[in-house]
Design a protein around this motif. Sequence first.
Motif, PDB file in Angstrom:
ATOM      1  N   GLU A   1      71.150  48.287  14.832  1.00  0.00           N
ATOM      2  CA  GLU A   1      71.112  49.287  13.771  1.00  0.00           C
ATOM      3  C   GLU A   1      69.852  50.151  13.828  1.00  0.00           C
ATOM      4  N   ASP A   2      69.007  49.893  14.819  1.00  0.00           N
ATOM      5  CA  ASP A   2      67.753  50.633  14.932  1.00  0.00           C
ATOM      6  C   ASP A   2      67.938  51.912  15.731  1.00  0.00           C
ATOM      7  N   ASP A   3      67.213  52.945  15.317  1.00  0.00           N
ATOM      8  CA  ASP A   3      67.166  54.173  16.098  1.00  0.00           C
ATOM      9  C   ASP A   3      66.406  53.906  17.395  1.00  0.00           C
ATOM     10  N   LEU A   4      66.891  54.460  18.498  1.00  0.00           N
ATOM     11  CA  LEU A   4      66.292  54.171  19.802  1.00  0.00           C
ATOM     12  C   LEU A   4      65.250  55.197  20.236  1.00  0.00           C
ATOM     13  N   THR A   5      64.847  56.066  19.327  1.00  0.00           N
ATOM     14  CA  THR A   5      63.916  57.125  19.718  1.00  0.00           C
ATOM     15  C   THR A   5      62.645  56.568  20.327  1.00  0.00           C
ATOM     16  N   ALA A   6      62.077  55.527  19.717  1.00  0.00           N
ATOM     17  CA  ALA A   6      60.835  54.952  20.242  1.00  0.00           C
ATOM     18  C   ALA A   6      61.046  54.366  21.627  1.00  0.00           C
ATOM     19  N   VAL A   7      62.214  53.774  21.846  1.00  0.00           N
ATOM     20  CA  VAL A   7      62.498  53.191  23.161  1.00  0.00           C
ATOM     21  C   VAL A   7      62.675  54.290  24.199  1.00  0.00           C
ATOM     22  N   THR A   8      63.471  55.302  23.872  1.00  0.00           N
ATOM     23  CA  THR A   8      63.706  56.374  24.846  1.00  0.00           C
ATOM     24  C   THR A   8      62.421  57.143  25.141  1.00  0.00           C
ATOM     25  N   ASP A   9      61.594  57.349  24.115  1.00  0.00           N
ATOM     26  CA  ASP A   9      60.318  58.017  24.349  1.00  0.00           C
ATOM     27  C   ASP A   9      59.436  57.199  25.298  1.00  0.00           C
ATOM     28  N   THR A  10      59.585  55.881  25.242  1.00  0.00           N
ATOM     29  CA  THR A  10      58.786  54.995  26.085  1.00  0.00           C
ATOM     30  C   THR A  10      59.253  55.010  27.530  1.00  0.00           C
ATOM     31  N   VAL A  11      60.564  55.043  27.737  1.00  0.00           N
ATOM     32  CA  VAL A  11      61.080  54.905  29.109  1.00  0.00           C
ATOM     33  C   VAL A  11      61.347  56.228  29.809  1.00  0.00           C
TER      34      VAL A  11
ATOM     35  N   PRO B   1      69.832  55.988  36.472  1.00  0.00           N
ATOM     36  CA  PRO B   1      69.111  57.178  36.019  1.00  0.00           C
ATOM     37  C   PRO B   1      69.263  57.372  34.515  1.00  0.00           C
ATOM     38  N   LEU B   2      68.160  57.679  33.851  1.00  0.00           N
ATOM     39  CA  LEU B   2      68.168  57.920  32.415  1.00  0.00           C
ATOM     40  C   LEU B   2      68.522  59.370  32.122  1.00  0.00           C
ATOM     41  N   PRO B   3      69.278  59.617  31.056  1.00  0.00           N
ATOM     42  CA  PRO B   3      69.623  61.001  30.708  1.00  0.00           C
ATOM     43  C   PRO B   3      68.399  61.874  30.469  1.00  0.00           C
ATOM     44  N   GLY B   4      67.311  61.273  29.966  1.00  0.00           N
ATOM     45  CA  GLY B   4      66.101  62.043  29.699  1.00  0.00           C
ATOM     46  C   GLY B   4      65.133  62.087  30.860  1.00  0.00           C
ATOM     47  N   GLY B   5      65.571  61.612  32.033  1.00  0.00           N
ATOM     48  CA  GLY B   5      64.700  61.573  33.200  1.00  0.00           C
ATOM     49  C   GLY B   5      64.088  60.200  33.376  1.00  0.00           C
ATOM     50  N   GLY B   6      63.852  59.828  34.614  1.00  0.00           N
ATOM     51  CA  GLY B   6      63.327  58.500  34.896  1.00  0.00           C
ATOM     52  C   GLY B   6      64.445  57.517  35.207  1.00  0.00           C
ATOM     53  N   TRP B   7      64.062  56.262  35.378  1.00  0.00           N
ATOM     54  CA  TRP B   7      65.005  55.230  35.798  1.00  0.00           C
ATOM     55  C   TRP B   7      64.776  53.931  35.033  1.00  0.00           C
TER      56      TRP B   7
END
Length: 307
Positions: free
Chosen positions: A151-161, A211-217
Amino acid sequence: MVVSRDRGRWGVVLDDGLGTDPVVCMRARELGRTAIVVGDRVGVVGDTSGRPGTLARIVKLQDRTSVLRRTADDTDPFERIVVANADQLLIVCAVAQPTPRAGFVERALVAAYAGGLKPVLCLTKTDLADPAPFAAQFAALDIPVVISGVEDDLTAVTDTVNKHITALIGHSGVGKSTLVNRLVPDADRATGVVSGVGKGRHTSTQSVALPLPGGGWIVDTPGIRSFGLAHIDPDQVIGVFDDLAEIVQDCPRGCTHAGPPADPECALDKVIAEDPDGPTARRAVAVRGLLAALRTNEEWELDIERD
């Protein structure tokens, strides 16, 4: 970059072909038995079109900037490289069901520090328990902590990876595969494509870079059965922390920094006694916990199938 491996075949994504299917490669004879792992940067020749049925050759392996290593157990001197060239290690741990294991996190931290990866603690199943008490155990080490409950927003995770190469490890049942599927919506499809690199075996027991949608792996490593640390020296862990590395210069030769009774003259004892609530003292105590995990012979079983 090598993105998959399956029994003598490697999937390689070309620098000018990001987003296309991996080029299927074999290892050139001149490389002998040189280990080639997911994350490695390699040079390839031959048919690099990526068309079905084509096969290129890996002829060069570049120097690695980091390595996540393990041994079969703490008594095995043979090192196995799990992932190369990742700059982060995302340690996925549930705060409930299963019960979180500080020892697993400590051993993963040791491996990250020794291998040159930045560790990040990712806590899942936060809808079942408060993640704060478990995260607090590692506060003195200044490790970034992100949460990824369903139920958590993943913004912090995606910003990290995003924009990084991040290796990901975690025990079975902690929600690691759920996290991968949330970060990479077509992860199942991508895994299916990579499965075709080898001889038909599903890659759930192999490391795979997605591959991540926001770039990176994201490099998922579900095939690790245990996390032995026989290859790591205590000074490699101490050396990560500049303040502690300077302090232990005053330790006697052969000091393991464990403190009494094993090391009655360890220089860390002095800083802990002088200011027990200070940041350096708290960090020294926390690092001694990591060194204790390094000394234990306990193996931490990881999942061999996607949870």
